[in-house]
Design a protein around this motif. Structure first.
Motif, PDB file in Angstrom:
ATOM      1  N   UNK A 142       0.772  -1.293   0.013  1.00  0.00           N
ATOM      2  CA  UNK A 142       0.079   0.101  -0.039  1.00  0.00           C
ATOM      3  C   UNK A 142       0.711   1.085  -0.024  1.00  0.00           C
ATOM      4  N   UNK A 143       1.844   1.247   0.898  1.00  0.00           N
ATOM      5  CA  UNK A 143       2.880   2.444   0.785  1.00  0.00           C
ATOM      6  C   UNK A 143       3.566   2.457  -0.443  1.00  0.00           C
ATOM      7  N   UNK A 144       3.783   1.486  -1.103  1.00  0.00           N
ATOM      8  CA  UNK A 144       4.704   1.579  -2.340  1.00  0.00           C
ATOM      9  C   UNK A 144       3.773   2.221  -3.407  1.00  0.00           C
ATOM     10  N   UNK A 145       2.460   1.791  -3.362  1.00  0.00           N
ATOM     11  CA  UNK A 145       1.559   2.007  -4.755  1.00  0.00           C
ATOM     12  C   UNK A 145       0.573   3.176  -4.523  1.00  0.00           C
ATOM     13  N   UNK A 150      -4.513   9.313  -1.047  1.00  0.00           N
ATOM     14  CA  UNK A 150      -5.406   8.391  -1.311  1.00  0.00           C
ATOM     15  C   UNK A 150      -5.530   7.307  -0.093  1.00  0.00           C
ATOM     16  N   UNK A 151      -4.663   6.861   0.686  1.00  0.00           N
ATOM     17  CA  UNK A 151      -4.588   5.965   1.505  1.00  0.00           C
ATOM     18  C   UNK A 151      -5.639   5.316   2.412  1.00  0.00           C
ATOM     19  N   UNK A 152      -6.423   6.534   2.687  1.00  0.00           N
ATOM     20  CA  UNK A 152      -7.538   6.222   3.624  1.00  0.00           C
ATOM     21  C   UNK A 152      -8.667   5.242   3.145  1.00  0.00           C
ATOM     22  N   UNK A 153      -9.187   5.780   1.875  1.00  0.00           N
ATOM     23  CA  UNK A 153     -10.124   4.805   1.156  1.00  0.00           C
ATOM     24  C   UNK A 153      -9.431   3.296   0.665  1.00  0.00           C
ATOM     25  N   UNK A 319     -18.775  -0.072   7.487  1.00  0.00           N
ATOM     26  CA  UNK A 319     -18.350   1.116   8.235  1.00  0.00           C
ATOM     27  C   UNK A 319     -16.681   1.327   8.119  1.00  0.00           C
ATOM     28  N   UNK A 320     -15.866   0.375   7.739  1.00  0.00           N
ATOM     29  CA  UNK A 320     -14.612   0.512   7.407  1.00  0.00           C
ATOM     30  C   UNK A 320     -14.298   1.539   6.299  1.00  0.00           C
ATOM     31  N   UNK A 321     -15.144   0.966   5.376  1.00  0.00           N
ATOM     32  CA  UNK A 321     -15.094   1.988   4.139  1.00  0.00           C
ATOM     33  C   UNK A 321     -15.882   3.474   4.186  1.00  0.00           C
ATOM     34  N   UNK A 322     -16.641   3.492   4.982  1.00  0.00           N
ATOM     35  CA  UNK A 322     -17.258   4.772   5.095  1.00  0.00           C
ATOM     36  C   UNK A 322     -16.108   5.519   5.908  1.00  0.00           C
ATOM     37  N   UNK A 323     -15.632   4.715   6.909  1.00  0.00           N
ATOM     38  CA  UNK A 323     -14.552   5.572   7.794  1.00  0.00           C
ATOM     39  C   UNK A 323     -13.476   5.950   6.964  1.00  0.00           C
ATOM     40  N   UNK A 324     -12.951   5.276   5.925  1.00  0.00           N
ATOM     41  CA  UNK A 324     -11.894   5.684   5.010  1.00  0.00           C
ATOM     42  C   UNK A 324     -12.331   6.798   4.194  1.00  0.00           C
ATOM     43  N   UNK A 325     -13.342   6.740   3.738  1.00  0.00           N
ATOM     44  CA  UNK A 325     -13.906   7.935   3.011  1.00  0.00           C
ATOM     45  C   UNK A 325     -13.991   9.247   4.021  1.00  0.00           C
ATOM     46  N   UNK A 326     -14.547   9.256   5.058  1.00  0.00           N
ATOM     47  CA  UNK A 326     -14.534  10.205   5.906  1.00  0.00           C
ATOM     48  C   UNK A 326     -13.336  10.829   6.418  1.00  0.00           C
ATOM     49  N   UNK A 327     -12.147   9.730   6.605  1.00  0.00           N
ATOM     50  CA  UNK A 327     -11.155  10.410   6.888  1.00  0.00           C
ATOM     51  C   UNK A 327     -10.279  11.184   5.916  1.00  0.00           C
ATOM     52  N   UNK A 328     -10.518  10.856   4.649  1.00  0.00           N
ATOM     53  CA  UNK A 328      -9.959  11.261   3.447  1.00  0.00           C
ATOM     54  C   UNK A 328     -10.606  12.596   3.133  1.00  0.00           C
ATOM     55  N   UNK A 329     -11.715  12.593   2.910  1.00  0.00           N
ATOM     56  CA  UNK A 329     -12.581  13.661   2.474  1.00  0.00           C
ATOM     57  C   UNK A 329     -13.089  14.879   3.455  1.00  0.00           C
ATOM     58  N   UNK A 330     -13.742  14.254   4.515  1.00  0.00           N
ATOM     59  CA  UNK A 330     -14.235  15.130   5.650  1.00  0.00           C
ATOM     60  C   UNK A 330     -13.315  15.757   6.446  1.00  0.00           C
ATOM     61  N   UNK A 331     -12.471  14.797   7.010  1.00  0.00           N
ATOM     62  CA  UNK A 331     -11.436  15.024   8.143  1.00  0.00           C
ATOM     63  C   UNK A 331     -10.137  15.621   7.272  1.00  0.00           C
TER      64      UNK A 331
END
Length: 456
Positions: A142-145, A150-153, A319-331
């Motif tokens: 994940x870190x390589x690519x 984009x890492x949150x989602x 919930x995990x997918x939603x949290x990834x979106x929230x942390x990238x886009x909202x927070x």
């Protein structure tokens, strides 16, 4: 490092006009390989939790001894995760991950022949050691690519692999009994009770070996090793800027030097490690004891228990997918606020799980706990990649893994098992609620540190 595990650099150079197209193709393949591979690790791991009532009946052992079996595996996993993840910084991710998966499958086959407490403990310790080879290559991939933006989602997508793998074990075990019964000429009842090792151990092992072949095909090395420019150059071509991309890889440093310089002395690394410790205490304090607790304390049937187990794992996927979106886009890249919110809700879900006697409500509380407990765990994983440079990700994952399993998961299994044996199930409740509070405090520290580091 064994020669066949060392990364290799392809003697090719991708034409400039095909760089972005190739990059997108390779990173999608790599994500799918890490996803399916890590799912495979859980097929040959969570099957042990589902087997605990059968092992308890077979060996006629106490809850404390069952806790010793599951706790021994988790302690071995924690120690191994620390060492194996650090070693993975210098390895080819796909070969390293596939080898660990094959070894886990072989141990599961051996587990099918165990008939004593000491044999089970010895085998699950070895299983824990080889399980440590799965997570490091995943995070390195994940870190390589994927850049920070984009890492949150995308880490959220990868993170649900263990929910899928952990949850699908139950239906695989249940359905394989009906599929294998006519093939083997054994009744369903005998496959469920007398020959339970076939569905619980051998079937997941075969699936894990098949999955290892896909891992070898799909996961790619670093962009440079695949004939592409560095991820920093690719990010620039895409208009992305990575906070940590300015830190050049220290290829001349050993794994130990990287660990000492960039992890041990890093407050952020310790913050995510301690936070994850309490997350894992809650997670394993619930999931490891869910089969026995629901059968014994709540009067569930075996089928109802399997349903609750599946919901605990699969409820986490949306919930995990939603949290990834929230942390990238909202927070805007801040990982801890959604984690703190999730832990507050979990506190009250655990209260309901222990105090309700309504079948549907107990399943709901278990599902909600499972739905939310993977949110702080996943966000802690993303934060791990952002408190250290990319060449130290494996080492930081190692520290977090060691703390979360050797301390957190072990307390969630062995301590709760012992306390329940002596004081009853309420003792488990108090331990879990205290862990929720401590996790929230650690998350606040990590959030403050991350804001200072990355100026979120």
């Amino acid at each position: 490092m064994l020669n066949f595990l060392k990364p290799t650099k392809k003697d090719i150079k991708i034409p400039e006009d095909k760089v972005l197209q190739t990059y997108k193709s390779y990173r999608t393949l790599s994500l799918s390989g890490a996803f399916v591979g890590y799912m495979g690790y859980y097929l040959v791991r969570n099957n042990i939790n589902l087997s605990t009532p059968l092992i308890q009946n077979q060996l006629e052992v106490s809850k404390a001894e069952i806790g010793l079996i599951t706790g021994s595996m988790l302690i071995a996993y924690g120690v191994s995760k620390g060492l194996m993840s650090a070693l993975s910084d210098k390895a080819d991710p796909k070969r390293y991950m596939a080898l660990g998966l094959i070894l886990c499958a072989l141990i599961n086959i051996i587990l099918g022949f165990c008939n004593s407490l000491h044999a089970y403990i010895a085998c699950v310790i070895m299983l824990g050691v080889f399980q440590g080879m799965g997570v490091g290559p995943s995070f390195i991939t994940l870190a390589n690519w994927y850049p920070k933006k984009e890492r949150g989602i995308y880490t959220a997508i990868w993170n649900i692999s263990h929910n899928l793998g952990g949850g699908i074990v139950s239906p695989i075990i249940s359905k394989s009994v009906f599929v294998l019964s006519p093939v083997l000429g054994i009744t369903v009842a005998d496959l469920n009770e007398k020959y339970w090792q076939i569905s619980h151990c051998y079937v997941p092992a075969v699936l894990a070996i098949l999955i290892s072949l896909y891992v070898l095909y799909a996961i790619k090395g670093s962009p440079e090793n695949e004939g592409l420019p560095s991820i920093k150059e690719i990010n620039a071509m895409r208009g992305y800027e990575d906070v940590l991309s300015t830190q050049k890889a220290k290829s001349d440093l050993s794994s130990l030097e990287i660990f000492k310089s960039y992890v041990i002395k890093n407050p952020g690394a310790w913050g995510v490690a301690l936070m994850d410790t309490f997350v894992y205490l809650v997670r394993f304090g619930v999931i490891s004891w869910l089969p026995i607790y629901l059968l014994e304390a709540k009067g569930f049937t075996k089928g109802q228990m399997h349903t609750a187990f599946l919901f605990f794992e699969w409820a986490a996927i949306p919930s995990t997918l939603f949290a990834g979106y929230l942390s990238d886009k909202i927070f805007k890249g801040a990982r801890m606020p959604p984690a703190i919110i999730a832990m507050i809700i979990i506190f009250f879900m655990i209260l309901g799980y222990f105090t309700s006697n309504n079948l549907n409500l107990v399943i709901f509380y278990a599902a909600m706990t499972g739905c939310l407990i993977y949110v702080p765990q996943f966000l802690c994983s993303v934060q791990t990649m952002e408190v250290v440079p990319s060449f130290a990700v494996g080492s930081c994952v190692g520290l977090r893994g060691f703390m979360s399993y050797v301390v957190g998961a072990a307390l969630g299994t062995m301590l709760i098992g012992k306390m329940v044996e002596v004081f009853g199930w309420n003792a488990g409740l108090y331990i879990l609620l205290s862990s929720c509070i401590l996790c929230i405090l650690c998350a606040f520290f990590v959030h403050i540190y991350s804001k200072k580091l990355n100026k979120i």
